[in-house]
Enzyme design. Structure first.
Site, PDB file in Angstrom:
ATOM      1  N   ASP A 110      12.559  -9.842 -54.143  1.00  0.00           N
ATOM      2  CA  ASP A 110      11.512 -10.584 -53.449  1.00  0.00           C
ATOM      3  C   ASP A 110      10.495 -11.019 -54.495  1.00  0.00           C
ATOM      4  OD1 ASP A 110       9.871 -11.466 -51.220  1.00  0.00           O
ATOM      5  OD2 ASP A 110      10.895  -9.917 -50.046  1.00  0.00           O
ATOM      6  N   ASP A 218       8.685 -15.563 -51.462  1.00  0.00           N
ATOM      7  CA  ASP A 218       7.771 -15.359 -50.345  1.00  0.00           C
ATOM      8  C   ASP A 218       6.818 -16.557 -50.183  1.00  0.00           C
ATOM      9  OD1 ASP A 218       6.714 -13.129 -48.499  1.00  0.00           O
ATOM     10  OD2 ASP A 218       4.888 -13.714 -49.557  1.00  0.00           O
ATOM     11  N   GLU A 276      11.242 -19.034 -48.848  1.00  0.00           N
ATOM     12  CA  GLU A 276      10.695 -18.805 -47.506  1.00  0.00           C
ATOM     13  C   GLU A 276       9.624 -19.863 -47.267  1.00  0.00           C
ATOM     14  OE1 GLU A 276       8.441 -15.508 -44.734  1.00  0.00           O
ATOM     15  OE2 GLU A 276       7.690 -16.009 -46.711  1.00  0.00           O
ATOM     16  N   HIS A 348      12.191  -8.675 -41.475  1.00  0.00           N
ATOM     17  CA  HIS A 348      11.157  -7.640 -41.365  1.00  0.00           C
ATOM     18  C   HIS A 348       9.893  -8.163 -40.681  1.00  0.00           C
ATOM     19  CE1 HIS A 348      10.132 -10.030 -44.798  1.00  0.00           C
ATOM     20  NE2 HIS A 348       8.930  -9.486 -44.836  1.00  0.00           N
ATOM     21  N   ASP A 349       9.850  -9.458 -40.382  1.00  0.00           N
ATOM     22  CA  ASP A 349       8.683 -10.047 -39.715  1.00  0.00           C
ATOM     23  C   ASP A 349       8.960 -10.397 -38.261  1.00  0.00           C
ATOM     24  OD1 ASP A 349       7.206 -10.016 -42.089  1.00  0.00           O
ATOM     25  OD2 ASP A 349       7.904 -12.010 -42.678  1.00  0.00           O
TER      26      ASP A 349
HETATM   27  C1  NOJ Z   1       5.904 -13.388 -45.724  1.00  0.00           C
HETATM   28  C2  NOJ Z   1       6.492 -12.018 -45.671  1.00  0.00           C
HETATM   29  O1  NOJ Z   1       7.772 -12.071 -45.147  1.00  0.00           O
HETATM   30  C3  NOJ Z   1       5.548 -11.158 -44.859  1.00  0.00           C
HETATM   31  O2  NOJ Z   1       6.078  -9.890 -44.575  1.00  0.00           O
HETATM   32  C4  NOJ Z   1       4.249 -11.057 -45.610  1.00  0.00           C
HETATM   33  O3  NOJ Z   1       3.310 -10.361 -44.820  1.00  0.00           O
HETATM   34  C5  NOJ Z   1       3.684 -12.434 -45.960  1.00  0.00           C
HETATM   35  N1  NOJ Z   1       4.679 -13.345 -46.433  1.00  0.00           N
HETATM   36  C6  NOJ Z   1       2.634 -12.304 -47.025  1.00  0.00           C
HETATM   37  O4  NOJ Z   1       3.237 -11.959 -48.253  1.00  0.00           O
END
Ligand code: NOJ
Length: 582
Positions: A110, A218, A276, A348-349
């Site tokens: 990541d 990210d 992302e 994970h989100d």
């Molecule tokens: C995206 C990530 O997937 C998330 O978990 C994170 O809180 C935010 N970016 C900030 O880094």
């Protein structure tokens, strides 16, 4: 005549290895704990490498394992070139990487470079004085003209932070504010400054030299901000939406191309880069992932996981199947000739897909298999998020103290302070909180689901007695075995990886149907995304399909007394035929 080299180049630009690959995402805190402190770690991951090899995945994406105050569970990094002691050491990392490579898999890190932790030495220097050489590495600004710094409304812009409140934090010593699009402890790096970019590229090369196989980047489409920092529109409340001024900003393509030149060029073929990109449109994704432009290999976009929400993620409503098909179908069409997309329901989100889009009660197993089947048969690179292959579900959070995630906790505080009832806010958190994805992986039915011998940092879902890896592997009808079959199919059947995609019955309220076609091989994918039986006989050439090979199904063999294209609740089928058969 075409030279052999040209021919293989053409093939290579079309059939990169990651088009037939499946990525498995590990969220290290919650995967497996080897030392009994209740937090997953690298040793735990190493102990499960054979499990992943057996599942058949090609790439592991590791959520952040760097030193971090853990304000945002590791997405707040205080040192990019080391390992968080709770997770292990660089030696443990090298051992893990070696074990991954020994099994023919790859490992992707990541890369969180839109922001650092406020405890990163770069920021510590930056905040030390307005004349520090690193001051400009972050976005420092005075308060609004005519206002007194620190007073309500004096923030340099009205932008809202993703984790509630203003995106600006006041520093009394200097009388200036710094920008943080996420938490206060995640100050945004200033990519306008070439030294920042150089430092990031150097760090990326360091990891590649160590042997990692690429990066999941990210919120990479937030690194270029409009330097004028205009206010955003306000809908209600204090804060405005600044995203038009920092999503896909003016220099983003330039930065990505520079990163490619400085870091990736020359060693790119074996690597994977995935950006992302919240708020990314299909048209933009074509540009980001056009191989000729040398930016990233694929995007990770959000349109399909925002269809069951209102203006914010907490305003949840049921998903309309036609909306889902409309969105995913548009992405399939838009990237058909140029570009590439990631395919996912979970990460994970996101809450657990079987609870969100399937039925986590009576039809948990069948609906989890249906969701996997639909996703893996699309064109794009599928991502399996840990526990998805077991059909893990959302967790039964009872009260706010059960949550650990900063986004959930801040939202509860902000929403209840503004007058919403705690019960209503909790109901939304139970449905959408990121913590649903972060409960420990359920390995077996021993204490703490075999995740840890200590007290887990977040409670294990009590359904682990029924839902766990050891039971799933012993049961040939499990979600796990179905995922293994889907992954294997992508490896074996070129039509899955490279075939054209055509949506069928886009308006149907129960059936998700599409075909894939490569040369003379055609696949038909049918899914009944509902708890009621459904007839799929409106699909073109229905009669021919009925007699073709049934490659994959998640239900008992069709009842011969029923029409063959009558689908049981949550039933999914994949048919294959050679088109000359038609
Ligand atoms: C995206 C990530 O997937 C998330 O978990 C994170 O809180 C935010 N970016 C900030 O880094």
């Amino acid at each position: 005549m075409q030279a052999a080299g040209e021919l293989s180049d053409a093939w290579a630009t079309d059939r990169q290895w990651w088009k037939s690959a499946v990525v498995y995402q590990i969220y290290p805190r919650s995967f497996a704990d080897s030392d009994g402190d209740g937090i997953g770690d690298l040793g735990g991951i190493s102990s499960k490498i054979d499990y992943l090899a057996d599942l058949g995945v090609d790439v592991i994406w590791l959520s952040p394992v760097y030193p971090s105050p853990q304000d945002d569970a590791g997405y707040d990094i205080s040192n990019y070139q080391d390992i968080e002691p709770v997770f292990g050491t660089l030696a443990d990392f090298d051992a893990l990487l070696g074990a991954v490579h020994d099994r023919g898999m790859k490992l992707v890190m990541d890369l969180v470079v839109n922001h650092t932790s406020d405890e990163h030495p770069w920021f510590v220097e930056s905040k030390s004085s307005p004349v520090n050489p690193k001051r400009d590495w972050y976005w420092w600004r005075p308060g609004r003209e005519g206002m007194h710094g620190g007073d309500p409304g004096a923030e340099p812009t009205n932008w809202r932070a993703s984790f509630s409140g203003s995106a600006w934090q006041y520093q009394a010593e200097s009388g200036e504010y710094y920008l943080h699009l996420f938490s206060r402890k995640q100050p945004d790096l200033n990519w306008e400054n070439p030294e920042v970019r150089g430092a990031v590229y150097q760090m990326m090369r360091w990891w590649l030299d160590r042997g990692v196989d690429g990066f999941r980047m990210d919120v990479i489409n937030m690194i270029s901000k409009d330097p004028l920092l205009p206010d955003g529109h306000t809908r209600s409340g204090l804060w405005g939406d600044g995203s038009p001024h920092y999503i896909n900003g003016p220099r983003l393509h330039e930065f990505l191309q520079e990163m490619h030149r400085e870091v990736l060029a020359g060693r790119k073929d074996q690597l994977l880069t995935v950006g992302e990109m919240p708020g990314c449109t299909v048209e933009e994704a074509r540009l980001f992932t056009d191989q000729a432009r040398a930016e990233v290999d694929m995007v990770f976009q959000f349109e399909h996981v925002e269809l069951d929400q209102g203006a914010t993620k907490w305003e949840v409503h049921p998903l309309r199947l036609a909306d889902l098909k409309g969105s995913l179908g548009r992405w399939q069409a838009g990237l058909a000739d140029v570009g590439w997309n990631s395919l996912y329901w979970n990460n994970h989100d996101q809450p657990r897909a079987v609870s969100r889009f399937g039925d986590d009660g009576e039809y948990r197993v069948r609906s989890a298999k249906l969701l996997g089947t639909l996703l893996h048969l699309h064109r794009g690179t599928p991502y399996v998020y840990q526990g998805e292959e077991l059909g893990m579900t959302n967790a039964p959070f009872a009260q706010i103290s059960d949550f650990r995630d900063i986004e959930s906790i801040n939202h509860f505080a902000e929403a209840t302070a503004s007058g919403q009832s705690p019960e209503a806010v909790l109901a939304a958190l139970r449905t959408m909180s990121r913590d649903n994805a972060r409960t420990p992986v359920q390995w077996n039915d021993s204490d703490n689901a075999g995740f840890s011998t200590g007290q887990p940092w977040i409670p294990v879902n009590p359904n682990y007695h029924e839902i766990n890896a050891s039971a799933a592997r012993a049961d040939p009808e499990s979600v796990w075995h179905h995922y293994r079959t889907l992954i294997d199919l992508r490896h074996r059947e070129p039509a899955v990886a490279y075939g054209d995609f055509t949506m069928v019955l886009p308006e149907h309220e129960q059936i998700y149907a599409f075909t894939r076609r490569l040369d003379d091989v055609e696949l038909l994918v049918l899914g009944n995304v509902s708890g009621r039986t459904a007839m799929a006989d409106q699909i073109p050439y229905a009669g021919n399909w009925e007699n073709s090979e049934l490659l994959i199904t998640n239900a008992p063999a069709p009842d011969p007394s029923q029409p063959r294209l009558s689908l049981l609740p949550w039933e999914a089928r994949v048919y294959r035929r050679v088109v000359a058969d038609r």
